[in-house]
Design a protein around this motif. Structure first.
Motif, mmCIF file in Angstrom:
data_model
loop_
_atom_site.group_PDB
_atom_site.id
_atom_site.type_symbol
_atom_site.label_atom_id
_atom_site.label_comp_id
_atom_site.label_asym_id
_atom_site.label_seq_id
_atom_site.Cartn_x
_atom_site.Cartn_y
_atom_site.Cartn_z
ATOM 1 N N VAL A 120 -17.969 4.449 51.758
ATOM 2 C CA VAL A 120 -17.848 3.151 51.109
ATOM 3 C C VAL A 120 -18.859 3.157 49.969
ATOM 4 C CG1 VAL A 120 -18.214 0.665 51.333
ATOM 5 C CG2 VAL A 120 -17.091 1.920 53.172
ATOM 6 N N CYS A 121 -18.418 2.777 48.767
ATOM 7 C CA CYS A 121 -19.261 2.816 47.576
ATOM 8 C C CYS A 121 -19.659 1.403 47.162
ATOM 9 C CB CYS A 121 -18.516 3.491 46.423
ATOM 10 S SG CYS A 121 -17.882 5.118 46.846
ATOM 11 N N LEU A 122 -20.974 1.194 46.985
ATOM 12 C CA LEU A 122 -21.513 -0.099 46.561
ATOM 13 C C LEU A 122 -22.102 0.011 45.169
ATOM 14 C CD1 LEU A 122 -23.583 -1.288 49.665
ATOM 15 C CD2 LEU A 122 -21.243 -1.835 49.074
ATOM 16 N N LEU A 123 -22.058 -1.100 44.458
ATOM 17 C CA LEU A 123 -22.616 -1.157 43.118
ATOM 18 C C LEU A 123 -23.074 -2.583 42.864
ATOM 19 C CD1 LEU A 123 -22.947 0.498 40.453
ATOM 20 C CD2 LEU A 123 -20.719 -0.400 39.785
ATOM 21 N N GLY A 124 -24.206 -2.733 42.192
ATOM 22 C CA GLY A 124 -24.600 -4.085 41.807
ATOM 23 C C GLY A 124 -26.091 -4.298 41.748
ATOM 24 N N ARG A 125 -26.441 -5.576 41.598
ATOM 25 C CA ARG A 125 -27.834 -6.007 41.483
ATOM 26 C C ARG A 125 -28.348 -6.415 42.849
ATOM 27 N NH1 ARG A 125 -31.213 -10.341 40.655
ATOM 28 N NH2 ARG A 125 -32.892 -9.926 39.189
ATOM 29 N N ASN A 126 -29.560 -5.989 43.156
ATOM 30 C CA ASN A 126 -30.188 -6.286 44.433
ATOM 31 C C ASN A 126 -31.534 -6.962 44.161
ATOM 32 O OD1 ASN A 126 -31.365 -6.280 46.984
ATOM 33 N ND2 ASN A 126 -30.577 -4.260 47.493
ATOM 34 N N GLN A 131 -33.165 -13.313 50.372
ATOM 35 C CA GLN A 131 -32.428 -13.035 51.592
ATOM 36 C C GLN A 131 -30.942 -12.932 51.237
ATOM 37 O OE1 GLN A 131 -34.634 -11.958 53.816
ATOM 38 N NE2 GLN A 131 -33.734 -13.208 55.416
ATOM 39 N N ASN A 132 -30.189 -12.240 52.070
ATOM 40 C CA ASN A 132 -28.728 -12.146 51.916
ATOM 41 C C ASN A 132 -28.313 -11.711 50.516
ATOM 42 O OD1 ASN A 132 -28.259 -12.989 54.615
ATOM 43 N ND2 ASN A 132 -28.652 -15.085 53.971
ATOM 44 N N ARG A 133 -28.807 -10.554 50.125
ATOM 45 C CA ARG A 133 -28.489 -9.998 48.808
ATOM 46 C C ARG A 133 -27.078 -9.411 48.839
ATOM 47 N NH1 ARG A 133 -33.722 -8.348 50.497
ATOM 48 N NH2 ARG A 133 -32.968 -6.282 51.032
ATOM 49 N N GLU A 134 -26.262 -9.783 47.855
ATOM 50 C CA GLU A 134 -24.858 -9.384 47.848
ATOM 51 C C GLU A 134 -24.606 -8.282 46.823
ATOM 52 O OE1 GLU A 134 -20.536 -11.413 46.914
ATOM 53 O OE2 GLU A 134 -22.110 -12.656 47.813
ATOM 54 N N LEU A 135 -23.923 -7.246 47.267
ATOM 55 C CA LEU A 135 -23.513 -6.130 46.412
ATOM 56 C C LEU A 135 -22.003 -5.960 46.535
ATOM 57 C CD1 LEU A 135 -26.333 -3.731 47.537
ATOM 58 C CD2 LEU A 135 -26.080 -4.608 45.226
ATOM 59 N N ALA A 136 -21.372 -5.467 45.484
ATOM 60 C CA ALA A 136 -19.925 -5.276 45.483
ATOM 61 C C ALA A 136 -19.538 -3.940 46.097
ATOM 62 C CB ALA A 136 -19.392 -5.336 44.051
ATOM 63 N N VAL A 137 -18.494 -3.951 46.921
ATOM 64 C CA VAL A 137 -17.844 -2.715 47.361
ATOM 65 C C VAL A 137 -16.841 -2.388 46.265
ATOM 66 C CG1 VAL A 137 -16.266 -1.675 49.037
ATOM 67 C CG2 VAL A 137 -18.138 -3.141 49.820
ATOM 68 N N GLY A 140 -14.062 3.671 47.801
ATOM 69 C CA GLY A 140 -14.361 4.464 48.977
ATOM 70 C C GLY A 140 -13.453 5.673 49.043
ATOM 71 N N THR A 141 -13.635 6.448 50.091
ATOM 72 C CA THR A 141 -12.804 7.634 50.301
ATOM 73 C C THR A 141 -12.385 7.683 51.761
ATOM 74 O OG1 THR A 141 -14.692 9.055 50.821
ATOM 75 C CG2 THR A 141 -14.015 8.934 48.498
ATOM 76 N N GLY A 142 -11.467 8.602 52.076
ATOM 77 C CA GLY A 142 -11.003 8.748 53.448
ATOM 78 C C GLY A 142 -10.302 7.480 53.900
ATOM 79 N N VAL A 143 -10.687 6.957 55.053
ATOM 80 C CA VAL A 143 -10.112 5.719 55.563
ATOM 81 C C VAL A 143 -10.259 4.595 54.540
ATOM 82 C CG1 VAL A 143 -10.363 3.927 57.342
ATOM 83 C CG2 VAL A 143 -10.479 6.344 57.981
ATOM 84 N N PHE A 144 -11.351 4.602 53.788
ATOM 85 C CA PHE A 144 -11.654 3.513 52.864
ATOM 86 C C PHE A 144 -11.222 3.775 51.419
ATOM 87 C CE2 PHE A 144 -14.955 3.035 56.209
ATOM 88 C CZ PHE A 144 -14.471 1.851 56.740
ATOM 89 N N ARG A 145 -10.264 4.659 51.209
ATOM 90 C CA ARG A 145 -9.811 4.925 49.848
ATOM 91 C C ARG A 145 -9.349 3.624 49.194
ATOM 92 N NH1 ARG A 145 -5.612 9.622 48.482
ATOM 93 N NH2 ARG A 145 -7.421 10.911 48.895
ATOM 94 N N MET A 146 -9.800 3.404 47.966
ATOM 95 C CA MET A 146 -9.493 2.218 47.167
ATOM 96 C C MET A 146 -10.007 0.930 47.817
ATOM 97 S SD MET A 146 -5.878 3.125 45.394
ATOM 98 C CE MET A 146 -6.097 1.873 44.156
ATOM 99 N N ALA A 147 -11.120 1.021 48.517
ATOM 100 C CA ALA A 147 -11.696 -0.138 49.190
ATOM 101 C C ALA A 147 -12.219 -1.155 48.186
ATOM 102 C CB ALA A 147 -12.844 0.319 50.092
ATOM 103 N N ARG A 148 -12.299 -2.389 48.665
ATOM 104 C CA ARG A 148 -12.901 -3.464 47.888
ATOM 105 C C ARG A 148 -13.534 -4.432 48.876
ATOM 106 N NH1 ARG A 148 -8.981 -7.829 47.447
ATOM 107 N NH2 ARG A 148 -7.112 -7.199 48.565
ATOM 108 N N GLY A 149 -14.503 -5.200 48.392
ATOM 109 C CA GLY A 149 -15.153 -6.157 49.263
ATOM 110 C C GLY A 149 -16.576 -6.416 48.809
ATOM 111 N N TYR A 150 -17.434 -6.710 49.777
ATOM 112 C CA TYR A 150 -18.835 -6.960 49.443
ATOM 113 C C TYR A 150 -19.719 -6.630 50.639
ATOM 114 C CZ TYR A 150 -18.290 -11.366 52.006
ATOM 115 O OH TYR A 150 -18.049 -12.307 52.968
#
Length: 186
Positions: A120-126, A131-137, A140-150
């Motif tokens: 799973v690949c994350l990108l963003g500002r931390n 508290q509760n810092r949000e990063l974008a998904v 991903g690869t394998g099971v998570f190919r073309m994943a999205r989320g946070y």
């Protein structure tokens, strides 16, 4: 998938085509992943290393311009001796002149369980002081190919004497349900 033509037929396997079709039709699964990163900032077994810095890094109150690479252990529980799930690898850059804020590019590489050999690949500002810092998904690869989320990140603990931190992550990820990629049997 006829719109892709003969070239695509030669390049895509039938399972990949089915998986891509599932994505286009909104046939996705959703997972909530919860785990901990063992962040070793110093010593012989450090998992975080500085690789670059700017001219002002040493005088900046936010370490602006510092770039580090990480290769942290991912565990199921906060203790470093708990079940090992994989590694967190990537870049963290101190990118805020006024506050302690990182720009992160992190890959969670799973080496155990049903997500073995998937990422799973994350990108963003931390913003480290929050508290509760949000990063974008962002993929991903394998099971998570073309994943999205946070992902939501928090500092679970930090010992300034040993320079050892434990980071808690909860990742909400949507991914294509079946037949997409080399790990379609998962």
């Amino acid at each position: 998938m006829a719109m892709f033509g003969a070239f695509a037929n030669a390049q895509m396997t039938m399972l990949e085509e089915q998986g891509f079709g599932n994505l286009c039709q909104g046939n996705e699964k959703v997972a909530k992943l919860h785990f901990y990163l063992q962040d070793v900032l110093g010593g012989l077994n450090a998992t975080v290393w500085e690789v670059a810095r700017s001219e002002i890094t040493s005088t900046s109150p936010t370490s602006f311009g510092q770039v580090r690479v990480i290769d942290d252990l991912i565990t199921a529980e906060p203790a470093s001796t708990s079940v090992k799930l994989g590694r967190a690898q990537g870049l963290i850059t101190y990118a805020d002149l006024e506050n302690s804020g990182l720009t992160m590019n992190i890959n969670f590489i799973f080496t155990a369980g049903i997500y073995n050999e998937s990422t799973v690949c994350l990108l963003g500002r931390n913003p480290m002081s929050q508290q509760n810092r949000e990063l974008a998904v962002v993929g991903g690869t394998g099971v998570f190919r073309m994943a999205r989320g946070y992902a939501i990140s928090n500092t679970y603990s930090f010992d300034p004497v040993t320079n050892y931190g434990v980071l808690e992550y909860t990742v909400y990820v949507a991914y294509v349900e079946s037949g997409f990629g080399p790990l379609a049997s998962h």
